[in-house]
Design a protein around this motif. Structure first.
Motif, PDB file in Angstrom:
ATOM      1  N   LYS A 109      45.982  40.007  47.346  1.00 46.86           N
ATOM      2  CA  LYS A 109      45.704  38.616  47.693  1.00 46.86           C
ATOM      3  C   LYS A 109      44.820  37.948  46.653  1.00 46.86           C
ATOM      4  O   LYS A 109      44.526  36.759  46.765  1.00 46.86           O
ATOM      5  CB  LYS A 109      44.997  38.539  49.052  1.00 46.86           C
ATOM      6  CG  LYS A 109      45.830  39.017  50.220  1.00 46.86           C
ATOM      7  CD  LYS A 109      45.077  38.915  51.525  1.00 46.86           C
ATOM      8  CE  LYS A 109      43.986  39.949  51.627  1.00 46.86           C
ATOM      9  NZ  LYS A 109      44.490  41.318  51.733  1.00 46.86           N
ATOM     10  N   MET A 110      44.364  38.703  45.676  1.00 48.88           N
ATOM     11  CA  MET A 110      43.291  38.234  44.806  1.00 48.88           C
ATOM     12  C   MET A 110      43.714  38.305  43.343  1.00 48.88           C
ATOM     13  O   MET A 110      44.888  38.345  43.021  1.00 48.88           O
ATOM     14  CB  MET A 110      42.026  39.037  45.087  1.00 48.88           C
ATOM     15  CG  MET A 110      41.577  38.921  46.544  1.00 48.88           C
ATOM     16  SD  MET A 110      40.117  39.893  46.928  1.00 48.88           S
ATOM     17  CE  MET A 110      39.915  39.517  48.669  1.00 48.88           C
ATOM     18  N   GLY A 111      42.749  38.268  42.430  1.00 47.52           N
ATOM     19  CA  GLY A 111      43.060  38.341  41.012  1.00 47.52           C
ATOM     20  C   GLY A 111      43.833  37.131  40.529  1.00 47.52           C
ATOM     21  O   GLY A 111      43.488  35.976  40.805  1.00 47.52           O
ATOM     22  N   LYS A 112      44.947  37.362  39.845  1.00 52.24           N
ATOM     23  CA  LYS A 112      45.692  36.284  39.207  1.00 52.24           C
ATOM     24  C   LYS A 112      46.373  35.351  40.204  1.00 52.24           C
ATOM     25  O   LYS A 112      46.849  34.277  39.828  1.00 52.24           O
ATOM     26  CB  LYS A 112      46.722  36.868  38.242  1.00 52.24           C
ATOM     27  CG  LYS A 112      47.867  37.619  38.887  1.00 52.24           C
ATOM     28  CD  LYS A 112      48.710  38.377  37.877  1.00 52.24           C
ATOM     29  CE  LYS A 112      49.277  37.523  36.788  1.00 52.24           C
ATOM     30  NZ  LYS A 112      50.071  38.303  35.808  1.00 52.24           N
ATOM     31  N   LEU A 113      46.399  35.739  41.490  1.00 52.88           N
ATOM     32  CA  LEU A 113      46.965  34.845  42.495  1.00 52.88           C
ATOM     33  C   LEU A 113      46.128  33.580  42.656  1.00 52.88           C
ATOM     34  O   LEU A 113      46.588  32.602  43.237  1.00 52.88           O
ATOM     35  CB  LEU A 113      47.106  35.553  43.845  1.00 52.88           C
ATOM     36  CG  LEU A 113      48.327  36.482  43.960  1.00 52.88           C
ATOM     37  CD1 LEU A 113      48.058  37.822  43.304  1.00 52.88           C
ATOM     38  CD2 LEU A 113      48.731  36.699  45.401  1.00 52.88           C
ATOM     39  N   GLY A 149      37.679  36.666  41.616  1.00 48.94           N
ATOM     40  CA  GLY A 149      36.756  37.778  41.476  1.00 48.94           C
ATOM     41  C   GLY A 149      35.821  37.634  40.295  1.00 48.94           C
ATOM     42  O   GLY A 149      35.845  36.645  39.557  1.00 48.94           O
ATOM     43  N   ASP A 150      34.978  38.625  40.122  1.00 46.93           N
ATOM     44  CA  ASP A 150      34.060  38.657  38.990  1.00 46.93           C
ATOM     45  C   ASP A 150      34.875  38.820  37.709  1.00 46.93           C
ATOM     46  O   ASP A 150      35.608  39.800  37.550  1.00 46.93           O
ATOM     47  CB  ASP A 150      33.087  39.825  39.164  1.00 46.93           C
ATOM     48  CG  ASP A 150      31.957  39.811  38.146  1.00 46.93           C
ATOM     49  OD1 ASP A 150      32.153  39.241  37.048  1.00 46.93           O
ATOM     50  OD2 ASP A 150      30.898  40.383  38.422  1.00 46.93           O
ATOM     51  N   LEU A 151      34.750  37.885  36.781  1.00 45.49           N
ATOM     52  CA  LEU A 151      35.545  37.936  35.559  1.00 45.49           C
ATOM     53  C   LEU A 151      35.313  39.222  34.780  1.00 45.49           C
ATOM     54  O   LEU A 151      36.220  39.739  34.120  1.00 45.49           O
ATOM     55  CB  LEU A 151      35.233  36.724  34.677  1.00 45.49           C
ATOM     56  CG  LEU A 151      35.565  35.346  35.266  1.00 45.49           C
ATOM     57  CD1 LEU A 151      35.244  34.254  34.257  1.00 45.49           C
ATOM     58  CD2 LEU A 151      37.017  35.269  35.700  1.00 45.49           C
ATOM     59  N   ALA A 152      34.102  39.764  34.877  1.00 44.78           N
ATOM     60  CA  ALA A 152      33.784  40.992  34.146  1.00 44.78           C
ATOM     61  C   ALA A 152      34.574  42.186  34.663  1.00 44.78           C
ATOM     62  O   ALA A 152      34.753  43.173  33.933  1.00 44.78           O
ATOM     63  CB  ALA A 152      32.283  41.283  34.222  1.00 44.78           C
ATOM     64  N   ASP A 153      35.065  42.115  35.894  1.00 43.19           N
ATOM     65  CA  ASP A 153      35.855  43.217  36.447  1.00 43.19           C
ATOM     66  C   ASP A 153      37.232  43.319  35.795  1.00 43.19           C
ATOM     67  O   ASP A 153      37.857  44.385  35.812  1.00 43.19           O
ATOM     68  CB  ASP A 153      36.025  43.055  37.960  1.00 43.19           C
ATOM     69  CG  ASP A 153      34.763  43.352  38.740  1.00 43.19           C
ATOM     70  OD1 ASP A 153      33.891  44.057  38.196  1.00 43.19           O
ATOM     71  OD2 ASP A 153      34.646  42.873  39.880  1.00 43.19           O
ATOM     72  N   GLY A 154      37.729  42.206  35.293  1.00 41.75           N
ATOM     73  CA  GLY A 154      39.013  42.214  34.614  1.00 41.75           C
ATOM     74  C   GLY A 154      40.224  42.156  35.515  1.00 41.75           C
ATOM     75  O   GLY A 154      41.352  42.062  35.025  1.00 41.75           O
ATOM     76  N   THR A 178      44.182  44.513  43.289  1.00 41.46           N
ATOM     77  CA  THR A 178      42.806  44.885  43.033  1.00 41.46           C
ATOM     78  C   THR A 178      42.366  45.893  44.087  1.00 41.46           C
ATOM     79  O   THR A 178      43.038  46.079  45.110  1.00 41.46           O
ATOM     80  CB  THR A 178      41.889  43.649  43.074  1.00 41.46           C
ATOM     81  OG1 THR A 178      40.524  44.045  42.848  1.00 41.46           O
ATOM     82  CG2 THR A 178      41.961  42.954  44.428  1.00 41.46           C
ATOM     83  N   LEU A 179      41.243  46.529  43.850  1.00 44.17           N
ATOM     84  CA  LEU A 179      40.656  47.441  44.838  1.00 44.17           C
ATOM     85  C   LEU A 179      39.544  46.763  45.628  1.00 44.17           C
ATOM     86  O   LEU A 179      38.865  47.424  46.420  1.00 44.17           O
ATOM     87  CB  LEU A 179      40.110  48.693  44.144  1.00 44.17           C
ATOM     88  CG  LEU A 179      41.165  49.591  43.506  1.00 44.17           C
ATOM     89  CD1 LEU A 179      40.506  50.821  42.889  1.00 44.17           C
ATOM     90  CD2 LEU A 179      42.222  50.019  44.506  1.00 44.17           C
ATOM     91  N   ARG A 180      39.365  45.470  45.421  1.00 44.65           N
ATOM     92  CA  ARG A 180      38.351  44.770  46.206  1.00 44.65           C
ATOM     93  C   ARG A 180      38.699  44.830  47.694  1.00 44.65           C
ATOM     94  O   ARG A 180      39.864  44.805  48.078  1.00 44.65           O
ATOM     95  CB  ARG A 180      38.238  43.317  45.750  1.00 44.65           C
ATOM     96  CG  ARG A 180      37.367  43.156  44.510  1.00 44.65           C
ATOM     97  CD  ARG A 180      37.101  41.692  44.232  1.00 44.65           C
ATOM     98  NE  ARG A 180      38.241  41.061  43.597  1.00 44.65           N
ATOM     99  CZ  ARG A 180      38.548  39.785  43.735  1.00 44.65           C
ATOM    100  NH1 ARG A 180      37.839  39.008  44.540  1.00 44.65           N
ATOM    101  NH2 ARG A 180      39.579  39.264  43.105  1.00 44.65           N
TER     102      ARG A 180
END
Length: 540
Positions: free
Chosen positions: A301-305, A378-383, A390-392
């Motif tokens: 549900k997250m990241g590039k979405l 998400g946190d940009l540093a996580d990539g 993601t594993l968030r």
């Protein structure tokens, strides 16, 4: 109340066979312990086989968690969230089902509605199988509390899924037994509330005081917190039973008074909650955890979405922030933890934290001009902004909500004292980047308004982009107020030139105008048409 029973489930023998495969799931304990599950013949949802050993019960309950992950891993699980005034979706692309909710014009053929309905009821049927399979049995085990705990978890999981679906559809069938042939009617809304309450009380009586950091398994505090949430909904639309405010306040206060024992507390750094480092935190009252090593059940549900499809960003343009909501939110640590108004990018247009060549503002996006939800990207540093998985974790309920329920419900019940104001101000202080337990000059007081109104507004900002704003608008009948003058094409506010001269911000091209009614007649989504065709009783 006459018990509603199970939906007619199986369309084919092939579908029936598919139910014998239980998905493996990573359940986050303190060590984020992994469970790789084998097939469980006794876990079939077509019949009940009485459990004779504790491993059967353990496997059955773990299978419910697996189905929770299957239901929740994609945005479809939160499809109702697009109805709120805090988030929007793409104006075109393949987001038509989300746009229906965004525009409050949800059709019975909406495929996301159907997928969510089926996923939730698959989990409910699995819970029913466990409860019937263990009924009347005392299973041998060195730990005399294990069976009660596992049964408690089962009641809890069934309760929150009934609650989840009730918030979307209002009236739903109460599937309480394993019976693939009976076709139930829709229960009344009070019956649904009563059943959820009953399940949560059954869960609370059996669960331990605490579990693990992040509460990927529920505790007594988890069940009591969800009771507080339930009573808030019960006190609002449609039942408007104002007596439930006192029960909501009492339930929330019980959780707060025992927060240390439950392992609950506010995370000092709000932004951490949307990072990989915040997968398991004390703020999690109930957390849905994900893993890439047990059945590849990652969070999708997250990241590039949450990014547009601009060159370099290559986003999947699914979940954006509403402009008006973004610009109305007070500046401070909470707004910074909620949004990205700008992104550091390189010459290729991709996010670049180490050597950016320019700052890309949301108004400059080529695809669609909307602010970015940090809670999604998400946190940009996580990539993981560049990934569609993601594993968030999903913080399905967090401790900040318990505090704000207590403040709002106490105000509505006329019992708000210093402790209720302190609960409100703990959340308010963190929003400003201040220590949560230290009184501050900016603390909210009676001079700022009624505590219930202040708490409701605090919820608005605190849970922006978390797919629950619509539920608040419904229970308080504020849909028309929030969306009636919605015009996403207008960027409100002022921008200033180098001489300090202000002018209105430019218009944007984003638009998902409201098409449906904003009245109470359109607060709930229709039952999926395919389900009505299988069971005509659902159309009544």
């Amino acid at each position: 109340m006459e018990n509603m029973k199970t939906i007619k489930i199986y369309k084919s023998f092939k579908e029936l066979l598919g139910l014998f495969s239980i998905v493996a799931i990573a359940l986050g304990f303190n060590s984020c312990e992994q469970f790789d599950l084998e097939e469980n013949p006794a876990g079939s949802q077509s019949q009940v086989v009485t459990y004779s050993s504790m491993p059967q019960l353990e496997l059955g309950v773990t299978g419910i968690y697996g189905k929770l992950n299957k239901a929740a891993w994609m945005s479809t699980f939160y499809v109702n969230g697009w109805s709120g005034d805090d988030i929007t979706t793409h104006v075109a692309s393949n987001k038509a089902d989300f746009r229906e909710y965004d525009q409050r014009f949800v059709t019975p053929e909406n495929s996301r509605t159907l997928t969510n309905w089926n996923g939730v009821y698959e989990m409910i049927r699995a819970a029913n199988t466990v409860l019937q399979s263990v009924e009347g049995q005392t299973l041998p085990d060195p730990d005399p509390t294990k069976q009660e705990r596992l049964v408690g978890e089962t009641y809890f999981l069934r309760a929150i899924m009934f609650n989840h679906l009730m918030r979307i559809h209002g009236r739903i069938p109460l599937v309480l037994e394993v019976d693939p042939f009976q076709q139930p009617s829709l229960a009344s809304q009070v019956e649904v509330f009563q059943q959820i309450e009953s399940d949560l009380l059954e869960a609370e009586s059996r669960l331990p005081v605490s579990t693990n950091v992040g509460s990927t398994r529920p505790s007594k505090g988890t069940a009591r917190a969800f009771l507080a949430r339930l009573y808030m909904d019960w006190a609002g639309f449609p039942l408007k039973d104002a007596s439930k405010y006192a029960q909501a306040a009492s339930s929330a206060k019980t959780v707060i008074d025992n927060a240390a024992s439950h392992g609950f507390g506010l995370e000092p750094d709000l932004a951490k909650l949307w990072s990989l480092a915040g997968r398991f935190t004390q703020e999690g009252v109930f957390t849905i955890a994900y893993s890439n090593s047990a059945g590849n059940l990652t969070n999708r549900k997250m990241g590039k979405l949450g990014l547009p499809s601009d060159p370099g960003l290559n986003g999947w343009q699914e979940t954006f922030a509403e402009i008006r909501f973004f610009e109305d939110m007070p500046d401070g640590a909470r707004k910074d933890a909620t949004y990205y108004a700008e992104l550091p990018v390189g010459d290729d247009g991709a996010i670049n934290l180490n050597s950016p060549t320019r700052i890309l503002r949301w108004e400059e996006f080529k695809d669609q001009q909307n602010p970015i939800l940090r809670k999604i990207v998400g946190d940009l540093a996580d990539g993981d902004w560049a990934q569609f998985q993601t594993l968030r974790s999903d913080l399905y309920m967090r401790y900040a909500e318990v505090l704000l329920i207590y403040a709002e419900a106490s105000g509505e019940a006329g019992t708000a004292g210093a402790d209720a104001w302190e609960a409100l101000n703990m959340v308010h202080r963190r929003a400003e980047g201040l220590p949560t337990n230290t009184p501050a000059p900016s603390d909210l007081t009676v001079g700022d308004g009624s505590i219930q109104d202040l708490a409701f507004t605090e919820r608005k900002w605190e849970f922006a982009g978390e797919f629950i704003r619509w539920n608040d608008l419904v229970r308080k009948e504020k849909v028309q107020e929030a969306l009636g003058n919605r015009n996403p094409r207008v960027s409100i506010g002022t921008e200033y030139d180098e001489n300090g001269v202000g002018s209105p911000k430019p218009l944007t091209t984003a638009q998902n105008p409201i098409l449906g009614s904003l009245g109470t007649d359109n607060y709930y989504a229709p039952i999926p048409q395919q389900e009505i065709e299988k069971n005509p009783n659902l159309g009544n």
